[in-house]
Write an enzyme that holds these catalytic residues in place. Structure first.
Site, PDB file in Angstrom:
ATOM      1  N   HIS A   1     -24.046  -5.207  -4.338  1.00  0.00           N
ATOM      2  CA  HIS A   1     -23.115  -4.078  -4.382  1.00  0.00           C
ATOM      3  C   HIS A   1     -22.286  -3.919  -3.113  1.00  0.00           C
ATOM      4  CE1 HIS A   1     -23.690  -2.356  -8.278  1.00  0.00           C
ATOM      5  NE2 HIS A   1     -25.006  -2.286  -8.144  1.00  0.00           N
TER       6      HIS A   1
ATOM      7  N   HIS B   1     -21.458  -4.901 -13.406  1.00  0.00           N
ATOM      8  CA  HIS B   1     -20.338  -4.512 -12.559  1.00  0.00           C
ATOM      9  C   HIS B   1     -19.313  -5.623 -12.381  1.00  0.00           C
ATOM     10  CE1 HIS B   1     -21.099  -0.407 -10.942  1.00  0.00           C
ATOM     11  NE2 HIS B   1     -22.287  -0.657 -11.455  1.00  0.00           N
TER      12      HIS B   1
ATOM     13  N   ASP C   1       0.395   4.132  -9.724  1.00  0.00           N
ATOM     14  CA  ASP C   1       1.075   3.997  -8.434  1.00  0.00           C
ATOM     15  C   ASP C   1       1.463   2.540  -8.197  1.00  0.00           C
ATOM     16  OD1 ASP C   1       2.086   4.387  -5.919  1.00  0.00           O
ATOM     17  OD2 ASP C   1       0.136   4.614  -4.953  1.00  0.00           O
TER      18      ASP C   1
ATOM     19  N   ASP D   1       3.868   0.970  -6.526  1.00  0.00           N
ATOM     20  CA  ASP D   1       4.231   0.462  -5.200  1.00  0.00           C
ATOM     21  C   ASP D   1       3.186   0.782  -4.136  1.00  0.00           C
ATOM     22  OD1 ASP D   1       4.542   3.161  -4.998  1.00  0.00           O
ATOM     23  OD2 ASP D   1       6.644   3.113  -4.350  1.00  0.00           O
TER      24      ASP D   1
ATOM     25  N   SER E   1       2.349   3.433  -2.790  1.00  0.00           N
ATOM     26  CA  SER E   1       2.851   4.356  -1.773  1.00  0.00           C
ATOM     27  C   SER E   1       1.920   5.543  -1.586  1.00  0.00           C
ATOM     28  CB  SER E   1       4.240   4.864  -2.173  1.00  0.00           C
ATOM     29  OG  SER E   1       4.149   5.657  -3.354  1.00  0.00           O
TER      30      SER E   1
ATOM     31  N   GLU F   1       5.379  12.171 -13.401  1.00  0.00           N
ATOM     32  CA  GLU F   1       4.206  11.317 -13.640  1.00  0.00           C
ATOM     33  C   GLU F   1       2.930  12.149 -13.661  1.00  0.00           C
ATOM     34  OE1 GLU F   1       5.355   7.000 -11.698  1.00  0.00           O
ATOM     35  OE2 GLU F   1       4.804   8.636 -10.355  1.00  0.00           O
TER      36      GLU F   1
ATOM     37  N   ASP G   1       2.625  20.096  -3.225  1.00  0.00           N
ATOM     38  CA  ASP G   1       3.824  19.450  -2.688  1.00  0.00           C
ATOM     39  C   ASP G   1       4.203  20.133  -1.377  1.00  0.00           C
ATOM     40  OD1 ASP G   1       6.150  18.075  -2.275  1.00  0.00           O
ATOM     41  OD2 ASP G   1       7.315  19.212  -3.748  1.00  0.00           O
TER      42      ASP G   1
ATOM     43  N   ASN H   1       5.747  19.146   1.424  1.00  0.00           N
ATOM     44  CA  ASN H   1       7.081  19.011   2.019  1.00  0.00           C
ATOM     45  C   ASN H   1       8.203  19.230   1.006  1.00  0.00           C
ATOM     46  OD1 ASN H   1       6.758  16.737   0.517  1.00  0.00           O
ATOM     47  ND2 ASN H   1       7.106  15.279   2.201  1.00  0.00           N
TER      48      ASN H   1
ATOM     49  N   ASP I   1       9.346  17.775  -1.769  1.00  0.00           N
ATOM     50  CA  ASP I   1      10.236  16.682  -2.148  1.00  0.00           C
ATOM     51  C   ASP I   1       9.992  16.216  -3.580  1.00  0.00           C
ATOM     52  OD1 ASP I   1       7.774  15.506  -1.881  1.00  0.00           O
ATOM     53  OD2 ASP I   1       8.442  13.871  -0.571  1.00  0.00           O
TER      54      ASP I   1
ATOM     55  N   GLU J   1      -3.863  13.708  -0.403  1.00  0.00           N
ATOM     56  CA  GLU J   1      -3.940  15.149  -0.181  1.00  0.00           C
ATOM     57  C   GLU J   1      -4.368  15.880  -1.447  1.00  0.00           C
ATOM     58  OE1 GLU J   1      -0.146  16.273   1.328  1.00  0.00           O
ATOM     59  OE2 GLU J   1      -0.560  15.543   3.360  1.00  0.00           O
TER      60      GLU J   1
END
Length: 667
Positions: free
Chosen positions: A181, A241, A600, A602, A604, A611, A640, A642, A644, A651
């Site tokens: 493992h 696994h 996700d 890319d 990022s 989404e 959110d 900031n 955007d 977070e």
């Protein structure tokens, strides 16, 4: 005479005092002994219920995984994108064999600044030693060499039968290792104590190389390298696994994505295929059967030997209903020759999802596994032994069976076997004998739940097929702690994850408690509290023993059931968001992490509002959870930071993490 009498009196007084001191010393020793025994008993009780908590929650998670497998599959299929294929420079038209894979990925340049091992094929022992040295120093193997290694491993594994038949000569011992493992230090310690694999020192590694630990990729690279160097002396069995759907939840996929980034998708794709080619079992000297999980009353080794194992990319994807009719005849499709496989491959196309999990689709060729084939492999990878006779479904794990001594005896009689060696289960001492010593569980990951929680072990099997167990434990912090401190650390960790699970089920538990609280006093009996806990959490834990650690009682012995939740809270204040929604997000944090990693593309770590809404609608619909768009929008906006219109996923996860108020981990 008087003088003599007086003198004798003094002697008597001294003797009395000495006798009194002796009696006190004995009484003190008895008291110390009683205290010591009491503390040892308390520690043993603490250890037992702590490990029971860890294991019960582990099995409950596996059950959840089985229930959510169809959803994860749906997500992979829904978000599979032909455009994603271009990112990895793979032509979507033809199924590539090893040579064409190598041709394409040799275009990945290894920069001069790369300081890690530079492998040359065919591999030698010097290459293996270079890998060991590099990984001990925390280096990564470059993606160029990883891909070459995987292609070569795939080529070798394809030539292996489903069940390896191994003969051990009278001059050799063979070493059998259980679950690792991702614990690289355990593998290093095994090699240090037992020696590296070689022609004179053969090994069987019995599955579950990956997940949970931090170095699954390094373990695979080392094992695959030794397989290529000593293909007749290193034997790798598949574990439950070695399954890409399981890897999504238990950490291996994330490990590859974080370590290899731009090339991670194609590495995961190749690993999916390599895992499907791992042999299912090993038989030593026709007498010792080694497989990962166990057996069932339906286990048929002849059937297993003939089926096409590579059709089973994931056991979390049972065959479609229309395939069941084809499985009724009971005969597996015989394994094709390489020539036949190449002919069949000409009609294959590929799909690479945004998470890198490509599936081979064959419009004009072989069908998927039958229900019987799937069930046979599921049983040997997921089953556990039990003391009672019979064979029943393993409801605790959500897959495989519980098999008794009678099931073992019948299999041994049918195939003239002497011993069954399996892994798959945590064992405190690293191994366990059951069924009269005929079934051995070997578990090689020490410190599995928490540092100090267990030893690891491996088996040295001599030519007379008599097992010798070697135990060990990797020590980092535990050598600086006494026994009491180690046990308290383990207990603390176990109770912490249990409290988190309790808090994640707060609404359901509160409803269950209130059914017993007819007078709305906020207090219920201990037996009612225990019944409510088990009815909701289904963990089969000793709730009465755990009560002092989880809730408060009044002077009459009644349980203040809401005190179960007093010392915990959600990390982020979310008063404006529907409480039921917050609790659901807390409960399904792991599942949401899997979903976001799929979406996700890319890497990022950012997810758009659209989404997020779309994913949550799909997930809540699948689970039958009521979710309102307004609540989802409020939730997204609250995270959110900031403004955007994107959510930082790390977070997000942290926001819905359960915090233990004022709870400091013992040191």
């Amino acid at each position: 005479m008087e003088h003599i009498v007086t003198d004798m009196g003094c002697n008597a007084s001294i003797e009395d005092r000495e006798e009194s001191k002796s009696e006190k010393a004995i009484k003190a020793a008895v008291l110390i002994q009683k205290w010591y025994r009491s503390k040892r008993a308390q520690l043993e009780i603490s250890r037992c219920y702590s490990l029971n908590i860890f294991q019960s929650i582990e099995y409950a998670d596996e059950q959840d995984q089985a229930q959510l497998a169809s959803f994860f599959t749906f997500m992979l299929e829904r978000y599979a994108s032909p455009d994603a294929v271009a990112d990895t420079s793979i032509s979507p038209s033809v199924s590539h064999e090893v040579d064409s894979y190598l041709t394409e990925y040799e275009n990945i340049e290894v920069p001069d600044s790369y300081c890690g091992p530079r492998l040359s094929f065919p591999l030698t022992l010097a290459d293996a030693n270079a890998l060991l040295h590099a990984f001990k120093n925390g280096q990564l193997l470059h993606a160029h060499y990883v891909l070459k290694l995987l292609c070569e491993t795939r080529r070798v594994l394809k030539e292996k039968p489903n069940i390896n038949l191994v003969s051990v000569s009278y001059s050799k011992e063979i070493t059998i290792c259980g679950d690792l493992h991702g614990n690289l230090d355990d593998l290093f310690l095994i090699f240090y104590k037992n020696g590296l694999p070689s022609e004179k020192k053969p090994y069987v590694f019995n599955g579950d190389f990956v997940d949970r630990g931090q170095n699954s990729m390094e373990i695979l690279i080392i094992l695959f390298a030794f397989l290529l160097i000593y293909p007749n002396d290193v034997h790798l069995n598949r574990g439950n696994h070695e399954d890409y759907v399981i890897n999504l939840r238990y950490g291996f996929s994330n490990e590859v994505l974080s370590k290899y980034k731009v090339h991670a998708k194609v590495i995961l794709y190749l690993l999916q295929d390599v895992f499907s080619w791992l042999p299912l079992a090993t038989i030593i000297n026709k007498k010792v059967l080694i497989l990962h999980g166990g057996i069932s009353d339906k286990t048929d080794l002849n059937f297993l030997y003939l089926l096409e194992r590579n059709k089973l990319k994931s056991l979390m994807r049972p065959p479609q209903p229309e395939r069941e009719e084809q499985g009724k005849e009971g005969a597996p499709t015989a394994r094709p020759s390489t020539c036949a496989a190449n002919k069949r491959g000409a009609g294959k196309t590929r799909r690479l999802s945004s998470s890198g999990f490509t599936e081979l689709s064959c419009p004009n060729s072989q069908p998927g596994p039958t229900l019987k084939e799937w069930k046979q492999v599921m049983d040997i990878l997921w089953s556990d032994p039990r003391m009672q006779n019979g064979c029943v479904p393993n409801k605790r794990r959500g897959g495989g069976c519980y098999f008794g001594p009678d099931t073992t005896a019948r299999l041994f009689e049918r195939y003239n076997l002497k011993l069954l060696i399996r892994s798959h289960e945590f064992k405190r001492e690293g191994y366990e004998l059951t069924h009269g010593g005929k079934v051995i569980t070997i578990f090689s990951a020490s410190n599995y739940y928490e540092e100090g929680s267990n030893r690891g072990a491996y088996i040295r099997l001599n030519p007379d097929l008599i097992p010798r167990f070697v135990q060990y434990q990797v020590c980092e912090r535990t050598d600086k702690q006494n026994h009491w401190e180690r046990m308290k650390t383990i207990e603390h960790s176990a109770l912490q994850i249990l409290r988190e699970r309790i808090f994640a089920h707060r609404s359901t538990l509160t409803e269950a408690f209130e059914k017993y609280d007819c007078d709305n006093t906020g207090n219920i009996s201990v037996s009612d509290w225990a019944a409510a806990m088990e009815s909701v959490l289904c963990l089969e834990l000793p709730w009465r023993t755990l009560l002092p650690h989880l809730a408060k009682t009044d002077p009459d012995g009644k349980v203040d059931y809401m005190s179960c939740f007093h010392n915990m809270e959600i990390a982020q204040s979310t008063e404006e968001v529907q409480p039921a929604l917050v609790e659901t997000l807390c409960k399904y944090r792991k599942e949401l992490e899997v979903i976001f990693n799929i979406m996700d593309e890319d890497h990022s770590g950012l997810i758009s509002f659209d989404e997020f809404r779309k994913t949550w609608r799909i997930f809540s619909s699948h689970l039958g959870i009521e979710a309102y768009d307004a609540s989802i929008d409020k939730l997204a906006q609250s995270i959110d930071y900031n403004k955007d219109d994107y959510i930082d996923f790390s977070e997000f996860l942290e926001a819905f993490h359960v915090v233990h108020k004022g709870d400091k981990k013992p040191t």
